[in-house]
Enzyme design. Sequence first.
Site, PDB file in Angstrom:
ATOM      1  N   TYR A   1     -89.690  32.253 -19.064  1.00 22.89           N
ATOM      2  CA  TYR A   1     -88.830  32.420 -20.229  1.00 22.89           C
ATOM      3  C   TYR A   1     -87.768  31.340 -20.204  1.00 22.89           C
ATOM      4  O   TYR A   1     -87.203  31.023 -19.153  1.00 22.89           O
ATOM      5  CB  TYR A   1     -88.146  33.790 -20.190  1.00 22.89           C
ATOM      6  CG  TYR A   1     -87.060  33.958 -21.237  1.00 22.89           C
ATOM      7  CD1 TYR A   1     -87.326  34.648 -22.424  1.00 22.89           C
ATOM      8  CD2 TYR A   1     -85.778  33.426 -21.039  1.00 22.89           C
ATOM      9  CE1 TYR A   1     -86.334  34.795 -23.384  1.00 22.89           C
ATOM     10  CE2 TYR A   1     -84.797  33.565 -22.006  1.00 22.89           C
ATOM     11  CZ  TYR A   1     -85.076  34.246 -23.172  1.00 22.89           C
ATOM     12  OH  TYR A   1     -84.105  34.382 -24.131  1.00 22.89           O
TER      13      TYR A   1
ATOM     14  N   GLU B   1     -85.847  29.893 -28.418  1.00 23.41           N
ATOM     15  CA  GLU B   1     -86.360  30.685 -27.301  1.00 23.41           C
ATOM     16  C   GLU B   1     -87.854  30.463 -27.162  1.00 23.41           C
ATOM     17  O   GLU B   1     -88.577  30.446 -28.159  1.00 23.41           O
ATOM     18  CB  GLU B   1     -86.061  32.167 -27.590  1.00 23.41           C
ATOM     19  CG  GLU B   1     -86.498  33.121 -26.508  1.00 23.41           C
ATOM     20  CD  GLU B   1     -86.275  34.580 -26.920  1.00 23.41           C
ATOM     21  OE1 GLU B   1     -85.284  35.164 -26.489  1.00 23.41           O
ATOM     22  OE2 GLU B   1     -87.092  35.103 -27.711  1.00 23.41           O
TER      23      GLU B   1
END
Lengths: 368, 368, 284, 284
Positions: free
Chosen positions: B97, B182
């Site tokens: 991530y 993101e």
Amino acid sequence: MNLYEYLGKDIFRKNGIPVPDGYLVEKKEDVRKYEKPVVVKSQILLGGRGKSGGIKFVKSEADLKPAVDSLLGSEVRGLKVTRLLVEEMIDIRKEMYVSFSLNRTERKPMLMATVEGGVEIESLPHDKIFLRLIDPLMGYSDYIAKEAVKFMQLEPAIAAQFRSLLAKLYEIFNKYDCELVEINPLVITGEGKLIAADAKVVMDSDSLFRHREFNVIDPEKTPLELEANGRGYSFVELQGDIGVIANGAGLTMATLDALTLHKGKPRNFLDLGGTDSVDIVIDAFDLVLKANPKTILVNIFGGVTKCDTVANGIVEAKKKYGIKQPIVVRLSGIHEEEGREILKKNGVDAFSDMMSAIETAVKREGGN
Amino acid sequence: MNLYEYLGKDIFRKNGIPVPDGYLVEKKEDVRKYEKPVVVKSQILLGGRGKSGGIKFVKSEADLKPAVDSLLGSEVRGLKVTRLLVEEMIDIRKEMYVSFSLNRTERKPMLMATVEGGVEIESLPHDKIFLRLIDPLMGYSDYIAKEAVKFMQLEPAIAAQFRSLLAKLYEIFNKYDCELVEINPLVITGEGKLIAADAKVVMDSDSLFRHREFNVIDPEKTPLELEANGRGYSFVELQGDIGVIANGAGLTMATLDALTLHKGKPRNFLDLGGTDSVDIVIDAFDLVLKANPKTILVNIFGGVTKCDTVANGIVEAKKKYGIKQPIVVRLSGIHEEEGREILKKNGVDAFSDMMSAIETAVKREGGN
Amino acid sequence: MKNYVDENTKVIVQGITGHQGKFHSGEMLKFGTKVVAGVSPGKSSEKVNGVQIFDTVADTMHLNPTASMISVPAPYVKDAAFEAIDAGIELIYVLTEHVPFHDTMDILYEASRKGITLLGPNGPGITRPGKCKIGIMPNHIFKDGDVAVASRSGTLTYEIVGALTKAGFGQSTVIGLGGDPVVGLTFIDVLKVFNDDPNTRKIVLVGEIGGINEEMAADYIRKNVKKKVVAYIAGRSAPPGKRMGHAGAIIEKGSGTAESKIKAFNAAGVHVADFPADIPGLLG
Amino acid sequence: MKNYVDENTKVIVQGITGHQGKFHSGEMLKFGTKVVAGVSPGKSSEKVNGVQIFDTVADTMHLNPTASMISVPAPYVKDAAFEAIDAGIELIYVLTEHVPFHDTMDILYEASRKGITLLGPNGPGITRPGKCKIGIMPNHIFKDGDVAVASRSGTLTYEIVGALTKAGFGQSTVIGLGGDPVVGLTFIDVLKVFNDDPNTRKIVLVGEIGGINEEMAADYIRKNVKKKVVAYIAGRSAPPGKRMGHAGAIIEKGSGTAESKIKAFNAAGVHVADFPADIPGLLG
């Protein structure tokens, strides 16, 4: 690194600064059909091209080829012309000047602009020039252009174009790591358009690792300088007889200065740099020998570069190249005794103080 | 403004962040020949698409069209699916991530990264996440990536890709005026390549004047909200019966809150903004009426927006739209007497204190 | 103004595993400098010259370093300097040559915004005999004393320091500003330090062609400095438009000439030596 | 800490020829604010409300302005603010709505680097009854007194100030922080000023959903503020994920809720009013 006008204009075009339509001519066949009046401009990196006959104005089809023929391959201000820029002739209502450059004293970018363009900026009185330092952290912003516009008393339609152009010029100054981006003249055309009639872009050659597309030959250097730079040496050709090899830019300069003050004439500047390698010394001799000096002076203050290493390099170079010229050596600092011992064994005398070496080199400048 | 995955990936691709090969399907004919296993992903702006059946894995030619047919036009998590992204299936060795976002508390960009990808970042323990504020003046630099790499204990080959990716992601964060960029999951493939398997890009809608290419419909808004925003109003649809018109975001929120605390149910948030125009009031009524409220509450504290202007607007709107619903009005501040006088003449009673208006609106919530 | 380094200065070396980093960290240790850590990502299990390596500058901060020597290739200098600035290192010395001056400007203004000193790039560093050496000056040339030297070059500085030592003039501080057009410290900056330093009685400035740093220094000396100042200027014989080894050593459009600098110094009562070897004589 | 404005504050208005600039400069003059100049390029021969217009902020500096109100369209705010920062204006108030927050960050950090205060964007400004008003708050609602008010909204502030005045509570300072996710001043910043201000005895904070500014303020109050503080939070009934008019008023991923803020205030001994009209009662 000074870029040719046509390369500077390529950058301008890519970044939204208006330039005249034009094309590059490197051989006669590159010339295109005549459609409208053009200017044929020699691509050399010295000012005063116009006065020296390096620029021709072509107003008829019949004149184009002769203009190209006469310029291509000619010499302008001592430089061979290998490239021409053929550009549409622009209708000049007014010539202005604008540049961003590094102000070394303030260590900041500086904007200069004036409505008096087309002449050397240095020749203008200071109060005619809008001069503004840019805070490198805040960067450039439009309010600075507004201040310039007010100073220059530009009419609104020109002011709008000028503000947009200034923002782009500053972007180029940073994006291409420039020392200088200059438009002189910046032309207001008959129709009221702003257009960059010339382009001077000087890039920081240390920045080329991130501008690989500009990794071109620096046209201000001699072939031998280019070769030396390519091999990693700081090297400058001069006009004298004494080849110089020293270590460190300051010490090398000081060596040239001392020679000159003693009425000697150095042939070159060569800085060995801060490495300790016999091969580098040998290679340096190769370069200096290519400049055909009548005598050679080696001036070393040993630190990182050790005196015995240099001595070994001198001995090997002497053998390798069969050097006939007198070699005057000064060795001081780390391993100086060892170095002088090595040289002595091989028939070369070395001084420990710089002044004696300088005086001896000047005495033997004729090669005897 | 939340961008669809495929738009986010377009940005990634243009800026050098690797994404899977893929294409957009808006109608059945857009589907291309099956060549290798693909994933068909519904383009909606809510998480949990996979669990809700919005993503299908296609491993044979025969399965491709049925997958597209079943998703296109279907509803996933209550949202109609009008676009699909068909992407090559990637060989996932590991999911990580990474994101840059605005940290509102510190008012700085913030990097978050963890080797535990593919899940909601909020669900992870804090000590698993590399969290780093960026000094907005210094900006991002590679050493920050080196710190992340060390925290995440990435192997050298992955680390090099990750550092390069991070620099590009920060560039996107700034270049596209993002609130959030993101990548979740950021995949390490079987061959050891980093690839962005998803893309979440949230742009600041106030920045659209310099991103005209993204001047698209915000897909999180209802049609009426979009219409209202298009006309220049801050407008949010709610589930109740009382239409609300107020001036100022804070006062409008306070009005909704007061209604709610009195067990009333507001139908909408509508802020008149800081202008003083009868037409704007009339137009606001048009919008609120489209939401079919059973009663309408107008709460004005007059300053720039003057009470008599609002009163005139109410009277005209009433006529223009033949409003049947009860209108409860509160006018206070500049020209409040004049405003109440105008309303009184036209059969509308106005309160001067907010609480009485709130209580009355709740009493008449049913429309009687 | 406080001197930049002293016996309490704790130094880290960014790029300690490189050729220069390895050699000069060893020399600095021999000089007595407190080299407390090296930085080289991915090599944190290793040591160089007995100095522990860490992955990041942040990882060294528990050792309370106050200075960093940066010896990484030019393209990575800005990142390394930003890392040191962000970590809160007080003095950043960049040894590396060929750093783009736009990068140096970025470093300089970020550093000065946070009250951090930048020394260099492209200079030999700073040496205070008996106290601390950061950089690449040869250890053996120094002698403790009361002459402060500031210079834009490296080897020429050693030449002059060597001559001073030989003539019995020890040094309080020797500092190399760097040979680039944009460097962190100017002659005026260091003159302020030398002027306030009780251990300094005499000052030697070694300038070179390019810029007007020397002219400004001369003006400053005339107004503020009572201590004896002697100067040397390299590049009297340099042709205009050519860079003499240093990126900053160039005469441009008639500006930055040795003549101008010598004239300015003379006007400020500063004797300018014709030859480096003359400096001790002028001091005496 | 000093209050941001007082009777000596001299204000310029950037964008004075716009609709808002024209109207509010007039209102500010009526309030007694020293509006010393307007800025609007190309209009330097004109006046607005008797106030001379200049082309640039630099041109107004001979009038010694200490504050600027910026009322230009959002795309030009950053340039206008940079102009004011560069000129050395001490307080910059941005009235404009819809400024991209990346621009606001740039302005904020440039300003704070130079010790300049940024107020706003997207707030109603600051008013000190009897002393100075910068911004768009209606003149007639104020009364001089000892209650300080800080708020994230505009009209709601007027509502509350109106209620205070009606109930006999005059104000020492009323300040609107702005409704954007990034603004120049936080509740904590202004609490420091209110805490030190001898003219302030009681404090009203008007918060709203979004961010954790209120929670941090509550923590600060608990530790540092002895004066009585009362609060109101707008947005209790707001649904998550929706921006309630202000760009900053949004509940994201469960953070920024009214509940959380009310809880934090209560824990700090701050009474939170259910309705704006309850505030005077809680103060009393």
